[in-house]
Design a protein around this motif. Structure first.
Motif, PDB file in Angstrom:
ATOM      1  N   ILE A 148       8.642  -7.823 119.199  1.00  0.00           N
ATOM      2  CA  ILE A 148       7.813  -9.410 118.551  1.00  0.00           C
ATOM      3  C   ILE A 148       6.397  -8.731 118.634  1.00  0.00           C
ATOM      4  CG2 ILE A 148       7.273 -11.358 119.214  1.00  0.00           C
ATOM      5  CD1 ILE A 148       9.611 -10.744 117.562  1.00  0.00           C
ATOM      6  N   THR A 187      18.785 -17.569 109.340  1.00  0.00           N
ATOM      7  CA  THR A 187      17.768 -15.938 108.505  1.00  0.00           C
ATOM      8  C   THR A 187      16.586 -16.705 107.526  1.00  0.00           C
ATOM      9  OG1 THR A 187      19.596 -14.375 108.710  1.00  0.00           O
ATOM     10  CG2 THR A 187      17.564 -13.612 107.520  1.00  0.00           C
ATOM     11  N   SER A 209       9.221  -5.414 123.895  1.00  0.00           N
ATOM     12  CA  SER A 209       9.546  -6.446 122.603  1.00  0.00           C
ATOM     13  C   SER A 209       9.497  -5.309 121.709  1.00  0.00           C
ATOM     14  CB  SER A 209       9.407  -7.657 123.197  1.00  0.00           C
ATOM     15  OG  SER A 209       9.604  -7.992 122.056  1.00  0.00           O
ATOM     16  N   ARG A 232      14.539 -19.270 110.098  1.00  0.00           N
ATOM     17  CA  ARG A 232      13.819 -18.207 111.341  1.00  0.00           C
ATOM     18  C   ARG A 232      12.442 -17.989 109.908  1.00  0.00           C
ATOM     19  NH1 ARG A 232      18.064 -15.527 112.593  1.00  0.00           N
ATOM     20  NH2 ARG A 232      17.605 -14.454 112.244  1.00  0.00           N
ATOM     21  N   ALA A 252       8.539 -19.032 110.230  1.00  0.00           N
ATOM     22  CA  ALA A 252       8.038 -17.726 110.627  1.00  0.00           C
ATOM     23  C   ALA A 252       6.697 -17.510 109.404  1.00  0.00           C
ATOM     24  CB  ALA A 252       8.437 -16.329 110.600  1.00  0.00           C
ATOM     25  N   ARG A 301       8.239 -10.202 113.504  1.00  0.00           N
ATOM     26  CA  ARG A 301       8.406 -11.698 113.891  1.00  0.00           C
ATOM     27  C   ARG A 301       9.036 -12.102 114.106  1.00  0.00           C
ATOM     28  NH1 ARG A 301       3.045 -11.778 114.990  1.00  0.00           N
ATOM     29  NH2 ARG A 301       2.008 -11.276 113.356  1.00  0.00           N
ATOM     30  N   THR A 302      10.125 -11.854 113.933  1.00  0.00           N
ATOM     31  CA  THR A 302      11.384 -12.639 114.559  1.00  0.00           C
ATOM     32  C   THR A 302      12.699 -11.483 115.007  1.00  0.00           C
ATOM     33  OG1 THR A 302      13.004 -12.950 112.577  1.00  0.00           O
ATOM     34  CG2 THR A 302      10.768 -14.872 113.522  1.00  0.00           C
ATOM     35  N   GLU A 320      16.541 -10.425 115.524  1.00  0.00           N
ATOM     36  CA  GLU A 320      18.517 -11.053 116.636  1.00  0.00           C
ATOM     37  C   GLU A 320      18.750 -10.324 116.326  1.00  0.00           C
ATOM     38  OE1 GLU A 320      21.846 -13.981 114.792  1.00  0.00           O
ATOM     39  OE2 GLU A 320      20.478 -12.685 113.782  1.00  0.00           O
TER      40      GLU A 320
END
Length: 190
Positions: A4, A151, A2, A154, A158, A135-136, A138
């Motif tokens: 992330i 968005t 990932s 989110r 965050a 951090r995120t 999609e």
């Protein structure tokens, strides 16, 4: 693996932004929050609806201290031509980054490598913190358009958890709503 919490890898690109061609590197993502929005291609159908939606909400992103970057595998020249010919894209005030060599699409793992869409990017949205860390994420099928308000939600979540260590934002959390503080006493009580 990932992406992330990983830092954006070094890159060099050119964006069309406010009537000029400007350089963009990973350094642009440091010192403020950023949202990077990949889309398949200029002069298409769903893409202008998404970029227009982001443009309609751009003032709120700016109020939150966030810069938005639209990215496709087109060139910055193509971005300028699209901006000059589309009423919807003319509203875009954030940088449109060209990625014709696919360095960004590869790093962010959105490059389509097979089939008739090979060389294009999937629809991917990445929220990046002021340290340049993702951090995120999609990413989804190119037939499904995104919603700028989700968005924004989110981004706010965050930013909230970055400012409030030890707290988490539950499902459907919105700015001002109650958060959770995970602890032994909370186990099994939700």
């Amino acid at each position: 693996m990932s992406l992330i919490n990983t830092a954006v890898a070094p890159f060099q690109a050119t964006a069309y932004h406010q009537g000029k061609f400007v350089p963009v590197t990973e350094e642009n993502f440091k010192g403020k929050w950023s949202v990077v929005v990949f889309y398949p291609a200029d002069f298409t159908f769903v893409c202008p609806t998404e970029l227009g939606d982001l443009a309609d909400h751009y003032d709120e992103f700016k109020r939150l201290g966030v810069e938005v970057y639209g990215v496709s595998t087109d060139t910055h020249f193509t971005h300028k031509a699209w901006h000059d010919t589309s009423d919807t894209i003319r509203k875009v005030q954030y940088p449109l980054v060209g990625d014709p060599n696919h360095q960004l699409a590869r790093f962010f793992q959105v490059l389509i490598t097979e089939g008739e869409d090979a060389g294009l990017a999937l629809r991917g949205t990445f929220v990046i913190d002021p340290e340049g860390r993702i951090r995120t994420i999609e990413v989804h099928d190119n037939g499904i358009g995104r919603d700028a308000t989700e968005t924004l939600r989110r981004v706010k979540a965050a930013q909230y958890i970055a400012a409030h260590p030890g707290e988490v934002c539950p499902a459907k959390w919105s700015e001002g709503a109650q958060t959770l503080s995970p602890s032994l006493d909370l186990v099994g009580k939700i």
